[in-house]
Design a protein around this motif. Structure first.
Motif, mmCIF file in Angstrom:
data_model
loop_
_atom_site.group_PDB
_atom_site.id
_atom_site.type_symbol
_atom_site.label_atom_id
_atom_site.label_comp_id
_atom_site.label_asym_id
_atom_site.label_seq_id
_atom_site.Cartn_x
_atom_site.Cartn_y
_atom_site.Cartn_z
ATOM 1 N N GLY A 17 0.809 -1.210 0.000
ATOM 2 C CA GLY A 17 0.000 0.000 0.000
ATOM 3 C C GLY A 17 0.841 1.257 0.000
ATOM 4 N N TYR A 18 0.219 2.364 0.361
ATOM 5 C CA TYR A 18 0.913 3.653 0.318
ATOM 6 C C TYR A 18 0.439 4.535 1.465
ATOM 7 C CZ TYR A 18 -3.540 5.112 -1.749
ATOM 8 O OH TYR A 18 -4.877 5.342 -1.969
ATOM 9 N N THR A 19 1.293 5.480 1.834
ATOM 10 C CA THR A 19 0.950 6.577 2.737
ATOM 11 C C THR A 19 1.490 7.848 2.102
ATOM 12 O OG1 THR A 19 1.007 5.197 4.731
ATOM 13 C CG2 THR A 19 1.307 7.571 5.028
ATOM 14 N N ILE A 20 0.636 8.861 1.985
ATOM 15 C CA ILE A 20 1.051 10.127 1.366
ATOM 16 C C ILE A 20 1.141 11.187 2.450
ATOM 17 C CG2 ILE A 20 0.526 11.867 -0.373
ATOM 18 C CD1 ILE A 20 -1.024 9.769 -1.919
ATOM 19 N N ILE A 21 2.306 11.817 2.543
ATOM 20 C CA ILE A 21 2.537 12.844 3.562
ATOM 21 C C ILE A 21 2.893 14.160 2.892
ATOM 22 C CG2 ILE A 21 3.274 11.126 5.266
ATOM 23 C CD1 ILE A 21 6.179 11.986 4.738
ATOM 24 N N ARG A 22 2.544 15.256 3.551
ATOM 25 C CA ARG A 22 2.945 16.591 3.097
ATOM 26 C C ARG A 22 3.507 17.365 4.282
ATOM 27 N NH1 ARG A 22 -0.981 19.510 -1.308
ATOM 28 N NH2 ARG A 22 -1.106 17.778 -2.799
ATOM 29 N N PHE A 23 4.564 18.130 4.017
ATOM 30 C CA PHE A 23 5.099 18.973 5.080
ATOM 31 C C PHE A 23 5.589 20.292 4.517
ATOM 32 C CE2 PHE A 23 8.696 16.437 3.643
ATOM 33 C CZ PHE A 23 9.781 17.310 3.650
ATOM 34 N N HIS A 24 5.582 21.288 5.384
ATOM 35 C CA HIS A 24 6.083 22.609 5.039
ATOM 36 C C HIS A 24 7.561 22.661 5.411
ATOM 37 C CE1 HIS A 24 6.152 27.208 5.979
ATOM 38 N NE2 HIS A 24 6.523 26.973 4.730
ATOM 39 N N ALA A 25 8.425 22.774 4.417
ATOM 40 C CA ALA A 25 9.877 22.721 4.644
ATOM 41 C C ALA A 25 10.365 24.091 5.130
ATOM 42 C CB ALA A 25 10.588 22.299 3.362
ATOM 43 N N ASP A 26 10.031 24.389 6.384
ATOM 44 C CA ASP A 26 10.350 25.713 6.942
ATOM 45 C C ASP A 26 11.522 25.672 7.914
ATOM 46 O OD1 ASP A 26 9.122 24.272 8.927
ATOM 47 O OD2 ASP A 26 7.794 25.894 9.582
ATOM 48 N N ASN A 27 12.218 24.543 7.969
ATOM 49 C CA ASN A 27 13.286 24.365 8.948
ATOM 50 C C ASN A 27 14.580 23.997 8.224
ATOM 51 O OD1 ASN A 27 14.572 24.147 11.399
ATOM 52 N ND2 ASN A 27 13.515 22.296 12.065
ATOM 53 N N PRO A 28 15.453 24.967 7.934
ATOM 54 C CA PRO A 28 16.653 24.676 7.141
ATOM 55 C C PRO A 28 17.573 23.693 7.853
ATOM 56 C CG PRO A 28 16.801 26.863 8.123
ATOM 57 C CD PRO A 28 15.406 26.374 8.378
ATOM 58 N N GLY A 29 18.123 22.775 7.081
ATOM 59 C CA GLY A 29 19.035 21.798 7.664
ATOM 60 C C GLY A 29 19.052 20.514 6.865
ATOM 61 N N PHE A 30 19.686 19.506 7.440
ATOM 62 C CA PHE A 30 19.716 18.155 6.871
ATOM 63 C C PHE A 30 18.936 17.254 7.824
ATOM 64 C CE2 PHE A 30 23.417 20.212 5.062
ATOM 65 C CZ PHE A 30 23.380 19.807 3.733
ATOM 66 N N TRP A 31 17.861 16.658 7.323
ATOM 67 C CA TRP A 31 16.931 15.926 8.175
ATOM 68 C C TRP A 31 16.761 14.494 7.667
ATOM 69 C CZ3 TRP A 31 16.533 18.695 12.294
ATOM 70 C CH2 TRP A 31 16.546 20.091 12.205
ATOM 71 N N LEU A 32 16.893 13.561 8.592
ATOM 72 C CA LEU A 32 16.805 12.149 8.250
ATOM 73 C C LEU A 32 15.341 11.712 8.162
ATOM 74 C CD1 LEU A 32 18.546 9.602 7.770
ATOM 75 C CD2 LEU A 32 18.424 9.159 10.235
ATOM 76 N N LEU A 33 15.005 10.998 7.109
ATOM 77 C CA LEU A 33 13.731 10.277 6.971
ATOM 78 C C LEU A 33 14.096 8.804 6.936
ATOM 79 C CD1 LEU A 33 10.615 10.110 6.297
ATOM 80 C CD2 LEU A 33 11.330 10.068 3.887
ATOM 81 N N HIS A 34 13.569 8.017 7.873
ATOM 82 C CA HIS A 34 14.037 6.626 7.949
ATOM 83 C C HIS A 34 12.987 5.732 8.573
ATOM 84 C CE1 HIS A 34 14.890 6.610 12.384
ATOM 85 N NE2 HIS A 34 14.993 7.908 12.181
ATOM 86 N N CYS A 35 13.119 4.445 8.295
ATOM 87 C CA CYS A 35 12.326 3.436 8.984
ATOM 88 C C CYS A 35 12.785 3.379 10.436
ATOM 89 C CB CYS A 35 12.506 2.075 8.321
ATOM 90 S SG CYS A 35 11.618 0.744 9.165
ATOM 91 N N HIS A 36 11.819 3.330 11.371
ATOM 92 C CA HIS A 36 12.189 3.352 12.786
ATOM 93 C C HIS A 36 12.383 1.959 13.370
ATOM 94 C CE1 HIS A 36 12.466 5.293 16.787
ATOM 95 N NE2 HIS A 36 12.800 6.330 16.045
ATOM 96 N N ILE A 37 12.363 0.929 12.537
ATOM 97 C CA ILE A 37 12.770 -0.408 12.977
ATOM 98 C C ILE A 37 14.295 -0.414 13.007
ATOM 99 C CG2 ILE A 37 12.794 -2.853 12.364
ATOM 100 C CD1 ILE A 37 9.989 -2.386 11.123
ATOM 101 N N ASP A 38 14.862 -0.711 14.170
ATOM 102 C CA ASP A 38 16.294 -0.484 14.373
ATOM 103 C C ASP A 38 17.167 -1.265 13.396
ATOM 104 O OD1 ASP A 38 17.692 1.330 15.810
ATOM 105 O OD2 ASP A 38 17.952 0.121 17.600
ATOM 106 N N PHE A 39 16.816 -2.513 13.119
ATOM 107 C CA PHE A 39 17.636 -3.300 12.203
ATOM 108 C C PHE A 39 17.565 -2.744 10.779
ATOM 109 C CE2 PHE A 39 18.123 -7.690 14.463
ATOM 110 C CZ PHE A 39 18.589 -7.030 15.588
ATOM 111 N N HIS A 40 16.451 -2.138 10.406
ATOM 112 C CA HIS A 40 16.307 -1.615 9.048
ATOM 113 C C HIS A 40 17.114 -0.346 8.847
ATOM 114 C CE1 HIS A 40 12.182 -3.850 8.537
ATOM 115 N NE2 HIS A 40 13.207 -4.657 8.757
ATOM 116 N N VAL A 41 16.986 0.604 9.773
ATOM 117 C CA VAL A 41 17.740 1.854 9.610
ATOM 118 C C VAL A 41 19.236 1.601 9.760
ATOM 119 C CG1 VAL A 41 17.552 2.554 12.041
ATOM 120 C CG2 VAL A 41 17.853 4.288 10.271
#
Length: 670
Positions: A568-592
């Protein structure tokens, strides 16, 4: 006195003492948050070290149950194993503050060997404090052994958050704790629904391994051993290992967590998942419904349910009406997916005031945790009247300005376990995937067929030190679906863009799930669905282009962690108002840990915040010769946990003492 002088002038620095191992249960920042009251500075000292379950600090636990509550006693579920703790607690000290307080945490790394660590403040946006996000090699260098690092940031966004280790597998071994940022009740849209919001009603749930996590990690990835949890914990406690008693001929267990309430009062509970592996957790309370009011710190319109699922990294707040007969009731957690293989579960006790201090009589087996009725946040199922996906929640904090019809940037991110040889786990020449037996076939969890790797230096503070050929992005030219691709997986957006990500779990290999966490922002969950047992990026793209995916752009819930249904899918939207380098990752420890993530660059380098003064640096080094002039500085004392150097002060004091002693000797000689 003379010994002191010899120590100082012999070049040995005096110690200012180690941190006390405090639990901060009575910290002055734990208070009623009042409208207009000035913010406080809330300081904590965390000593991170290797520790063990049921140490000598536990005396005769669990045979003498009161011993299990002694300071420094970590009983968990009774299974002896190595752990990593802050201040010899599991969970570590809870941070409970008010909105806009300044949080200061001095972390002293006392781990043995060469283990470095960091602390991530999960759910804190760090706007203006980007260098304190606590992500090793993205926002900072890891904190090396025997050294100290000070995190300092504003509690700028409210709600149920938490902190955890973000280097190696430390989170899985016990380095985590609650972080609650309250606000005045006048600002809380759910305040009329409850009488009490107490620190002791914070609940951290998660699956738990019965051995040090690195043993299971290495065994699973290199030798085909299973990665299935057998146990769970609620606030660090639970029953798993049986202790036979020769005196009473009964079996004894380590104690459960207990949550106390008074009849006819309503309580706000805050539930945090520190989930480790592929283990969604169903949470319920015997004979009680729950009124869900917030997720990931963001309020939503109340929804009454019988149970809810919580995925790794998520948080949910619910109101419990203590309207039942005075007594004891089980709070149940039941693991699904990989946790169902070994029937991993745990219970805690909801104890009414004046009830006997005994356990409920109902059974605690795995099937007893299967609750009927309405469920929030189903695992790998479509929404129905009894199954409410989080995308159906309506926020009480709308953001129509940035929910415009067409986003500024849009990315499709597909994920799955891919069958690829790689030099780490399946060497294509020595032991290729095709040659090993089924037990040893390791499939790689990747995003867009790319394995993310850590930079050699932190991107936020040392971007220029990172070789440019290490980066790749959405337009990677390699054939990554047929050959192993690893790189610093980076996507770039402009500051103040509205960004949409279509997250797709193709679901071909396993019936799993991936809870995805975004640092530095929350996002709106505008759509989610399960298409089939499996799908593909191309199929979801066709559906999207044909207008077959309906988005909620009016009242979508805001979160920072969300599951993506398998197939399936999940669609997310965010306002990129925070300058920087930000990690997007799976929160299962073995996966990340093996690369299931990517980095979102928000803004140009010129728009990034400058590092704090004397911010630590690290990275690659090779010998290029000696410096022309060797440094001959006098020894200095180490930097203390509060960031001041006491070396000069000690030398001045020592000089004054020396002068006084010489004066005394001179007078005596007259």
């Amino acid at each position: 006195m003379f010994g002191l002088l010899l120590l100082v002038f012999g070049g040995v620095c005096l110690s200012s003492g180690e941190y006390e191992l405090l639990d901060y249960a009575s910290h002055p920042c734990i208070r009623e948050c009042v409208e207009g009251a000035p913010p406080m500075t809330c300081t904590y000292n965390f000593t991170v070290e290797d520790y063990y379950v049921l140490t000598k600090a536990c005396y005769d636990c669990p045979y003498n149950i009161t011993d299990c509550y002694r300071p420094h006693c970590v009983a968990t579920d009774g299974v002896g194993r190595g752990i990593i703790t802050a201040n010899r607690m599991l969970p570590g000290p809870a941070i409970q503050v008010c909105h806009n307080d300044m949080i200061v945490v001095n972390v002293h790394n006392k781990l043995h060997g060469s283990q470095a660590t960091t602390i991530h403040w999960h759910g804190v946006f760090q706007k203006g404090y980007q260098h304190h996000d606590g992500v090793s090699m993205i926002t900072q260098c890891p904190i090396t052994p025997h050294s100290k690092f000070q995190y300092r940031f504003k509690a700028g966004n409210r709600g149920t958050l938490y902190w955890h280790g973000h280097a190696g597998l430390h989170r899985s071994d016990g380095l985590f704790g609650a972080l609650i940022i309250r606000e005045p009740r006048s600002r809380d849209p759910a305040s009329h629904l409850y009488d009490h919001d107490l620190p002791e009603h914070t609940m951290i749930v998660h699956d738990w391994l019965v051995e040090l996590t690195i043993n299971r990690f290495a065994g699973h990835h290199h030798a085909g051993y299973d990665n299935k949890p057998a146990s769970m914990l609620i606030n660090g406690r639970g029953a798993y290992r049986a202790f036979p008693s020769t005196d009473t001929n009964k079996t004894i267990y380590t104690p459960y967590s207990v949550f106390k309430v008074r009849r006819d009062q309503k309580y706000r509970f805050r539930v945090i998942s520190n989930g480790i592996l592929n283990c969604p957790i169903q949470v319920s309370v015997d004979q009680h419904d729950m009124t869900m009011v917030a997720t990931d710190g963001v309020p939503h319109e109340p929804v009454v349910v019988s149970s809810f699922n919580i995925f790794a990294g998520e948080r949910f707040d619910f109101i419990l009406d203590a309207d039942k007969d005075v007594g004891n009731y089980w709070i149940r957690t039941r693991g699904m997916a990989d946790c169902s293989v070994k029937s991993a579960k745990q219970v805690a006790i909801l104890r009414y005031e004046n009830a006997t201090e005994t356990e409920p009589s109902e059974p605690t087996d795995y099937e007893s945790g299967r609750r009927q009725g309405k469920l929030l946040n189903p695992w790998n199922k479509k929404g129905t009247p009894d199954l409410t996906p989080v995308s159906w929640l309506n926020t009480t904090a709308a953001d129509p300005l940035h929910m415009k019809q067409m986003p500024d940037k849009k990315f499709y991110v597909a994920m799955d376990f891919n069958k690829l040889d790689n030099y780490v786990f399946n060497h294509e020449d020595l032991y290729p995937l095709a040659a090993v037996n089924k037990k040893n076939k390791l499939y790689l969890p990747q995003l867009n067929h790319i394995t993310n790797i850590a930079p050699p230096s932190p991107l936020l503070s040392q971007f220029g030190d990172v070789p440019k050929d290490m980066f790749c992005g959405p337009h990677n030219t390699k054939n990554c679906s047929h050959e192993y691709c690893e790189c610093i997986h980076l996507i770039k957006v402009d500051l103040n863009d509205t960004v949409e990500m279509v997250l797709i779990d193709e679901g071909v290999t396993f019936n799993a799930n991936h809870p995805m966490h975004l640092h530095g922002h929350h996002f709106r969950v505008v759509a989610m669905d399960r298409v089939n047992q499996s799908t593909s990026l191309e199929e979801v793209k066709r559906m999207d282009e044909a207008g077959l995916i309906e988005r909620n752009l009016e009242t979508p819930i805001a979160k920072d962690t969300v599951t993506v249904a398998d197939g399936g899918y999940t669609i997310i939207r965010f306002h990129a108002d925070n300058p920087g380098f930000w990690l997007l990752h799976c929160h299962i420890d073995f996966h990340v840990s093996i690369g299931m993530g990517l980095i979102v660059q928000v803004g140009e380098l010129s728009q990034m915040p400058r590092p704090p003064k004397h911010f630590p640096r690290c990275g690659n080094w090779e010998y290029t010769g000696k410096e022309e002039v060797d440094s001959m500085e006098r020894p200095k004392c180490p930097v203390s946990g509060v960031g001041h150097n006491h070396g000069d002060l000690l030398l001045l004091v020592s000089a004054a003492i020396t002068a006084a002693l010489l004066g005394v000797l001179f007078i005596r000689s007259l």
